[in-house]
Design a protein around this motif. Structure first.
Motif, PDB file in Angstrom:
ATOM      1  N   THR A 316     -35.307  -7.255  39.136  1.00  0.00           N
ATOM      2  CA  THR A 316     -36.650  -6.660  39.258  1.00  0.00           C
ATOM      3  C   THR A 316     -36.645  -5.270  38.630  1.00  0.00           C
ATOM      4  OG1 THR A 316     -36.941  -7.843  41.338  1.00  0.00           O
ATOM      5  CG2 THR A 316     -38.486  -6.068  40.899  1.00  0.00           C
ATOM      6  N   GLY A 317     -35.595  -4.497  38.935  1.00  0.00           N
ATOM      7  CA  GLY A 317     -35.465  -3.152  38.369  1.00  0.00           C
ATOM      8  C   GLY A 317     -35.383  -3.194  36.855  1.00  0.00           C
ATOM      9  N   ALA A 318     -34.643  -4.166  36.324  1.00  0.00           N
ATOM     10  CA  ALA A 318     -34.504  -4.296  34.866  1.00  0.00           C
ATOM     11  C   ALA A 318     -35.847  -4.615  34.228  1.00  0.00           C
ATOM     12  CB  ALA A 318     -33.486  -5.380  34.533  1.00  0.00           C
ATOM     13  N   SER A 319     -36.649  -5.421  34.934  1.00  0.00           N
ATOM     14  CA  SER A 319     -37.951  -5.803  34.365  1.00  0.00           C
ATOM     15  C   SER A 319     -38.909  -4.614  34.295  1.00  0.00           C
ATOM     16  CB  SER A 319     -38.569  -6.942  35.189  1.00  0.00           C
ATOM     17  OG  SER A 319     -38.973  -6.442  36.447  1.00  0.00           O
ATOM     18  N   THR A 320     -38.668  -3.575  35.118  1.00  0.00           N
ATOM     19  CA  THR A 320     -39.550  -2.395  35.083  1.00  0.00           C
ATOM     20  C   THR A 320     -39.078  -1.373  34.044  1.00  0.00           C
ATOM     21  OG1 THR A 320     -38.310  -1.218  36.790  1.00  0.00           O
ATOM     22  CG2 THR A 320     -40.097  -2.626  37.538  1.00  0.00           C
ATOM     23  N   GLY A 321     -37.920  -1.614  33.460  1.00  0.00           N
ATOM     24  CA  GLY A 321     -37.405  -0.731  32.413  1.00  0.00           C
ATOM     25  C   GLY A 321     -36.664   0.487  32.933  1.00  0.00           C
ATOM     26  N   ALA A 322     -36.290   0.465  34.198  1.00  0.00           N
ATOM     27  CA  ALA A 322     -35.577   1.613  34.765  1.00  0.00           C
ATOM     28  C   ALA A 322     -34.117   1.619  34.325  1.00  0.00           C
ATOM     29  CB  ALA A 322     -35.637   1.550  36.292  1.00  0.00           C
ATOM     30  N   ILE A 323     -33.538   2.836  34.245  1.00  0.00           N
ATOM     31  CA  ILE A 323     -32.078   2.925  34.055  1.00  0.00           C
ATOM     32  C   ILE A 323     -31.446   2.530  35.385  1.00  0.00           C
ATOM     33  CG2 ILE A 323     -30.150   4.532  33.849  1.00  0.00           C
ATOM     34  CD1 ILE A 323     -31.471   5.994  31.730  1.00  0.00           C
ATOM     35  N   GLN A 324     -30.484   1.646  35.340  1.00  0.00           N
ATOM     36  CA  GLN A 324     -29.913   1.162  36.593  1.00  0.00           C
ATOM     37  C   GLN A 324     -28.403   1.389  36.616  1.00  0.00           C
ATOM     38  OE1 GLN A 324     -32.533  -1.925  38.541  1.00  0.00           O
ATOM     39  NE2 GLN A 324     -31.713  -3.001  36.789  1.00  0.00           N
ATOM     40  N   ILE A 325     -27.941   1.975  37.733  1.00  0.00           N
ATOM     41  CA  ILE A 325     -26.499   2.174  37.927  1.00  0.00           C
ATOM     42  C   ILE A 325     -26.149   1.551  39.276  1.00  0.00           C
ATOM     43  CG2 ILE A 325     -24.644   3.861  38.188  1.00  0.00           C
ATOM     44  CD1 ILE A 325     -26.325   5.773  36.434  1.00  0.00           C
ATOM     45  N   ALA A 326     -25.200   0.630  39.239  1.00  0.00           N
ATOM     46  CA  ALA A 326     -24.788  -0.046  40.474  1.00  0.00           C
ATOM     47  C   ALA A 326     -23.334   0.274  40.765  1.00  0.00           C
ATOM     48  CB  ALA A 326     -24.982  -1.551  40.333  1.00  0.00           C
ATOM     49  N   ALA A 327     -22.997   0.279  42.045  1.00  0.00           N
ATOM     50  CA  ALA A 327     -21.605   0.456  42.449  1.00  0.00           C
ATOM     51  C   ALA A 327     -21.379  -0.393  43.682  1.00  0.00           C
ATOM     52  CB  ALA A 327     -21.321   1.921  42.757  1.00  0.00           C
ATOM     53  N   THR A 328     -20.480  -1.328  43.586  1.00  0.00           N
ATOM     54  CA  THR A 328     -20.222  -2.194  44.747  1.00  0.00           C
ATOM     55  C   THR A 328     -18.772  -2.658  44.760  1.00  0.00           C
ATOM     56  OG1 THR A 328     -20.970  -4.135  45.967  1.00  0.00           O
ATOM     57  CG2 THR A 328     -20.931  -4.341  43.588  1.00  0.00           C
ATOM     58  N   ASP A 329     -18.288  -2.910  45.971  1.00  0.00           N
ATOM     59  CA  ASP A 329     -16.960  -3.502  46.104  1.00  0.00           C
ATOM     60  C   ASP A 329     -17.088  -4.976  46.477  1.00  0.00           C
ATOM     61  OD1 ASP A 329     -18.034  -2.909  48.531  1.00  0.00           O
ATOM     62  OD2 ASP A 329     -16.194  -2.191  49.459  1.00  0.00           O
ATOM     63  N   SER A 330     -18.298  -5.496  46.396  1.00  0.00           N
ATOM     64  CA  SER A 330     -18.513  -6.914  46.665  1.00  0.00           C
ATOM     65  C   SER A 330     -18.285  -7.685  45.358  1.00  0.00           C
ATOM     66  CB  SER A 330     -19.947  -7.115  47.166  1.00  0.00           C
ATOM     67  OG  SER A 330     -20.278  -8.471  47.141  1.00  0.00           O
ATOM     68  N   TYR A 331     -17.090  -8.244  45.218  1.00  0.00           N
ATOM     69  CA  TYR A 331     -16.747  -8.833  43.910  1.00  0.00           C
ATOM     70  C   TYR A 331     -17.610 -10.040  43.559  1.00  0.00           C
ATOM     71  CZ  TYR A 331     -13.961 -12.000  46.793  1.00  0.00           C
ATOM     72  OH  TYR A 331     -13.572 -12.877  47.742  1.00  0.00           O
ATOM     73  N   THR A 332     -18.192 -10.685  44.579  1.00  0.00           N
ATOM     74  CA  THR A 332     -19.039 -11.846  44.272  1.00  0.00           C
ATOM     75  C   THR A 332     -20.359 -11.417  43.630  1.00  0.00           C
ATOM     76  OG1 THR A 332     -19.857 -11.760  46.538  1.00  0.00           O
ATOM     77  CG2 THR A 332     -18.110 -13.349  46.083  1.00  0.00           C
ATOM     78  N   GLN A 333     -20.768 -10.170  43.867  1.00  0.00           N
ATOM     79  CA  GLN A 333     -22.044  -9.703  43.317  1.00  0.00           C
ATOM     80  C   GLN A 333     -21.855  -8.917  42.020  1.00  0.00           C
ATOM     81  OE1 GLN A 333     -24.629 -11.035  44.778  1.00  0.00           O
ATOM     82  NE2 GLN A 333     -23.225 -11.871  46.300  1.00  0.00           N
ATOM     83  N   LEU A 334     -20.622  -8.596  41.695  1.00  0.00           N
ATOM     84  CA  LEU A 334     -20.375  -7.800  40.486  1.00  0.00           C
ATOM     85  C   LEU A 334     -20.956  -8.420  39.214  1.00  0.00           C
ATOM     86  CD1 LEU A 334     -16.794  -6.383  41.057  1.00  0.00           C
ATOM     87  CD2 LEU A 334     -18.856  -5.065  40.602  1.00  0.00           C
ATOM     88  N   PRO A 335     -20.792  -9.737  39.007  1.00  0.00           N
ATOM     89  CA  PRO A 335     -21.347 -10.314  37.768  1.00  0.00           C
ATOM     90  C   PRO A 335     -22.839 -10.086  37.637  1.00  0.00           C
ATOM     91  CG  PRO A 335     -19.949 -11.909  38.904  1.00  0.00           C
ATOM     92  CD  PRO A 335     -20.084 -10.735  39.811  1.00  0.00           C
ATOM     93  N   PHE A 336     -23.554 -10.143  38.769  1.00  0.00           N
ATOM     94  CA  PHE A 336     -25.009  -9.970  38.720  1.00  0.00           C
ATOM     95  C   PHE A 336     -25.369  -8.537  38.328  1.00  0.00           C
ATOM     96  CE2 PHE A 336     -24.694 -13.374  42.108  1.00  0.00           C
ATOM     97  CZ  PHE A 336     -24.936 -14.403  41.214  1.00  0.00           C
ATOM     98  N   PHE A 337     -24.638  -7.583  38.889  1.00  0.00           N
ATOM     99  CA  PHE A 337     -24.923  -6.189  38.544  1.00  0.00           C
ATOM    100  C   PHE A 337     -24.544  -5.899  37.090  1.00  0.00           C
ATOM    101  CE2 PHE A 337     -24.728  -4.956  43.229  1.00  0.00           C
ATOM    102  CZ  PHE A 337     -26.082  -4.726  43.300  1.00  0.00           C
ATOM    103  N   ILE A 338     -23.403  -6.438  36.665  1.00  0.00           N
ATOM    104  CA  ILE A 338     -22.966  -6.202  35.280  1.00  0.00           C
ATOM    105  C   ILE A 338     -24.007  -6.762  34.306  1.00  0.00           C
ATOM    106  CG2 ILE A 338     -21.220  -6.877  33.557  1.00  0.00           C
ATOM    107  CD1 ILE A 338     -19.157  -6.639  35.890  1.00  0.00           C
ATOM    108  N   THR A 339     -24.585  -7.909  34.687  1.00  0.00           N
ATOM    109  CA  THR A 339     -25.572  -8.554  33.831  1.00  0.00           C
ATOM    110  C   THR A 339     -26.866  -7.748  33.746  1.00  0.00           C
ATOM    111  OG1 THR A 339     -24.704 -10.660  34.557  1.00  0.00           O
ATOM    112  CG2 THR A 339     -26.839 -10.720  33.516  1.00  0.00           C
ATOM    113  N   THR A 340     -27.294  -7.184  34.853  1.00  0.00           N
ATOM    114  CA  THR A 340     -28.649  -6.628  34.900  1.00  0.00           C
ATOM    115  C   THR A 340     -28.711  -5.100  34.896  1.00  0.00           C
ATOM    116  OG1 THR A 340     -28.511  -6.931  37.279  1.00  0.00           O
ATOM    117  CG2 THR A 340     -29.737  -8.581  36.066  1.00  0.00           C
ATOM    118  N   CYS A 341     -27.592  -4.427  35.138  1.00  0.00           N
ATOM    119  CA  CYS A 341     -27.624  -2.958  35.214  1.00  0.00           C
ATOM    120  C   CYS A 341     -27.051  -2.343  33.935  1.00  0.00           C
ATOM    121  CB  CYS A 341     -26.836  -2.462  36.418  1.00  0.00           C
ATOM    122  SG  CYS A 341     -27.602  -2.915  37.966  1.00  0.00           S
TER     123      CYS A 341
END
Lengths: 402, 217
Positions: A316-341
């Motif tokens: 959703t954030g990517a669709s609004t054109g915002a700069i996105q920075i994610a940080a997580t230690d949840s390795y199952t969600q990392l691919p999603f953040f890498i893809t969209t942030c």
């Protein structure tokens, strides 16, 4: 004569089987020994029973243990009933049974106390459909609590060693403040993201993960929030912090307020900008996504431990054109953040972020210790794999979890 | 003031941090009791914190309604939803809130017929987001993206029955990707996370990291 001879021959041939039948059906051979002792490394509530396997064990036979608070019985309280082919001692090659029980559950605590502790007496009975045999020995044990779990000794030594390493490098950093740290692009981009938000006059959105303050990733996220809030206050931009946990909300409000104070802009702090969005996962997603779309946030930070909501939020954030920075230690969600942030801090970088942003020598010293510890573990992995390949497996016991 | 806002929290963090770190290694009943007490404190604090959360939520939406900010109408649903949920929760199927929670009440009906489907709807959106994210990622513009695309196609095909029909080696190759390179990366991240978590804990216990208290240091 012929019939007599044939009967004789048949009798000889069937003799070995007849004895086997006799053991299995008619005569149970009880275990030769029966021991009870205080379970090591426990809280003082259990005792361990150990006995050698019997040759009569079968899927039909059972072991039953009766307990009493007196040596002479009566042994009427059944504390254990297991199939005779189960509960073998680890590494005994099925030669011994090993069972932990909590006898206190079966007796009134105050009924008999010896020296402040209850002693328990046990009698082992082997049962089959047709027969019961009792082991002669009456085993006894007095459970007592232990002040150290020796199974965790390796873990304790590693903890002490690593703690010493961290503290040593912190001391070292005091003397040599110019430590080299590898560049973390995601953290360097924070200033760009905040600058962009300032130029656009749009708010910065800081999204906490789903875990509470008991989670170390949330504490790390709060630490980062403190650093970001100071810069946001200096840039005079709006910072919105969404929370799902009321305790995290309280801490975040205090952290942001103090950061604004530190930056000399206490007047810019608005309590409603650090808010409780929802208390459950998908309502939280709906609320935060709505904020992104309605307010067109210029920069989104996703910090902490995320679950299935990560992709919905970041996409959703990517669709609004915002700069996105994610940080997580949840390795199952990392691919999603890498893809969209635009930038993603992977695993440990979340924990390093606060120290990296502060550039304080003391905090940076601990980062150096982390890198050294990782080097040691990588070496242990490589050496351990090589040794295990040639049949030497001691290194795996050093790192064995209890 | 600084003593109450900085020193006292740092002392509490130090004492509790050291105590709970050692508690992990002590199996004695006294240690287990300590853990239970501290856990109970956490639950109690969380119970009271719910009121802070509710206050924050209502205050935020009340101000939106008061100031008639764009979209303020949606904020009325917060009060409407919370109001009827609280009313039916307290009503408790006619038994009122002093008794145990009753089954099959209006409160349950709202949960199973409003909240659960609404949550499921949000969750189902994930499938569409996944498709759009995958489309962006799998455009093979770089060598890394190409490797990702190939690995993803193999794993996806290897995990469905048609994969084995296309090529019998697809499922074992997919399993290998998941259990060797994927597992190695996962464990690498976990080791780094564990070390980072311990280092962060030590920084907090020894008062080196103070950002969680707010402001700088």
């Amino acid at each position: 004569m012929y019939k007599i001879f044939l009967t004789f021959i048949l009798s000889i041939l069937l003799l070995p089987y007849s004895s086997t039948f006799a053991v299995e059906v008619d005569m149970l051979i009880p275990p030769s020994d029966f021991q009870a002792f205080d379970t090591p490394n426990d809280d003082g509530k259990s005792v361990t029973l150990r006995w050698p396997s019997s040759p009569s064990e079968s899927t039909e036979a059972e072991y039953v243990v009766y307990a009493s608070l007196r040596k002479n019985g009566p042994f009427t309280t059944e504390v254990l009933r297991i199939n005779s082919k189960t509960m073998y001692e680890e590494g005994s090659d099925s030669n011994f049974h090993y069972v932990e029980i909590k006898p206190g559950k079966f007796f009134n605590k105050d009924s008999d106390v010896t020296g402040g502790r209850s002693s328990y007496f046990f009698r082992l009975v082997m049962m089959s459909n047709s027969e019961n045999v009792t082991v002669n020995e009456i085993a006894s044990a007095t459970p007592k609590g232990n002040w150290f779990n020796w199974k965790k000794l390796n873990n304790f030594i590693i903890l002490i060693a690593f703690s010493t390493l961290v503290l040593w490098f912190i001391e070292h950093a005091k003397k040599n403040p110019n430590l080299y740290l590898r560049k973390i692009s995601g953290l360097d981009a924070i200033d760009d993201a905040l600058g962009r938000a300032t130029e656009m006059g749009k708010p910065v959105l800081y999204v906490h993960g789903l875990n509470g303050m008991g989670s170390i990733s949330t504490i790390a996220a709060v630490n980062i929030l403190g650093r970001i809030a100071i810069r946001v206050a200096e840039y005079d931009t709006t910072l919105k912090v969404s929370n799902i946990d009321p305790i995290v909300l309280s801490v975040s409000q205090e952290v942001v307020k103090e950061s604004y104070l530190e930056a000399g802009r206490p007047d810019a702090y608005v309590e409603d900008n650090v808010f409780m969005a929802a208390s459950e996962q998908f309502p939280y997603v709906a609320a935060v996504s709505g904020i992104m779309i309605r307010e067109k946030t210029a920069a989104n930070f996703f910090m902490g431990y995320f679950y299935a909501e990560s992709l919905i939020l970041a996409e959703t954030g990517a669709s609004t054109g915002a700069i996105q920075i994610a940080a997580t230690d949840s390795y199952t969600q990392l691919p999603f953040f890498i893809t969209t942030c635009d930038y993603t801090l992977i695993g440990e970088e979340l924990y390093a972020a606060s120290a990296y942003l502060s550039r304080e020598p003391l905090l940076l010293g601990s980062l150096r210790a982390q890198d050294i510890a990782k080097g040691i573990i990588i070496t242990a992995l490589v050496v351990g794999a090589a040794l295990a390949t040639i049949g030497i497996g001691f290194i795996s016991f050093i790192f064995k979890a209890s | 003031m600084n003593f109450f806002k900085r020193t006292i929290p740092l002392i509490i963090a130090f004492i509790m941090g050291i105590m709970m770190a050692f508690q992990y290694y002590v199996p004695h009943e006294a240690s287990q009791s300590l853990l239970k007490v501290v856990t109970r404190w956490g639950i109690t604090i969380a119970g009271f914190a719910v009121f802070i959360g509710a206050y924050s939520l209502f205050h935020l939406h009340w101000n939106k309604i008061k100031r008639k900010v764009p979209g303020w109408g949606y904020s009325t649903f917060v009060f409407f939803g919370a109001g009827i949920t609280i009313i039916f929760g307290l009503y408790n199927g006619g038994e009122f809130f002093l008794h145990d929670k009753q089954e099959g009440t209006m409160f349950d009906w709202m949960y199973f017929n409003v909240q659960v489907p609404a949550g499921a709807t949000m969750f189902s959106i994930l499938a569409f987001f996944m498709a759009s994210a995958a489309y962006r990622t799998f455009r093979a513009r770089t060598s890394e993206a190409t490797i990702l695309l190939i690995a993803a196609v193999i794993v996806m095909l290897g995990r469905v029955p048609v994969g084995a029909l296309i090529w019998e080696f697809l499922p074992p190759i997919a399993d290998w990707i998941m259990s060797v390179p994927n597992m190695a990366a996962k464990r690498g991240i976990l080791i780094g996370v564990s070390i980072g978590a311990i280092a962060t804990s030590l920084r907090i216990i020894f008062g080196i990291e103070r950002a969680y208290l707010g402001g700088g240091d």
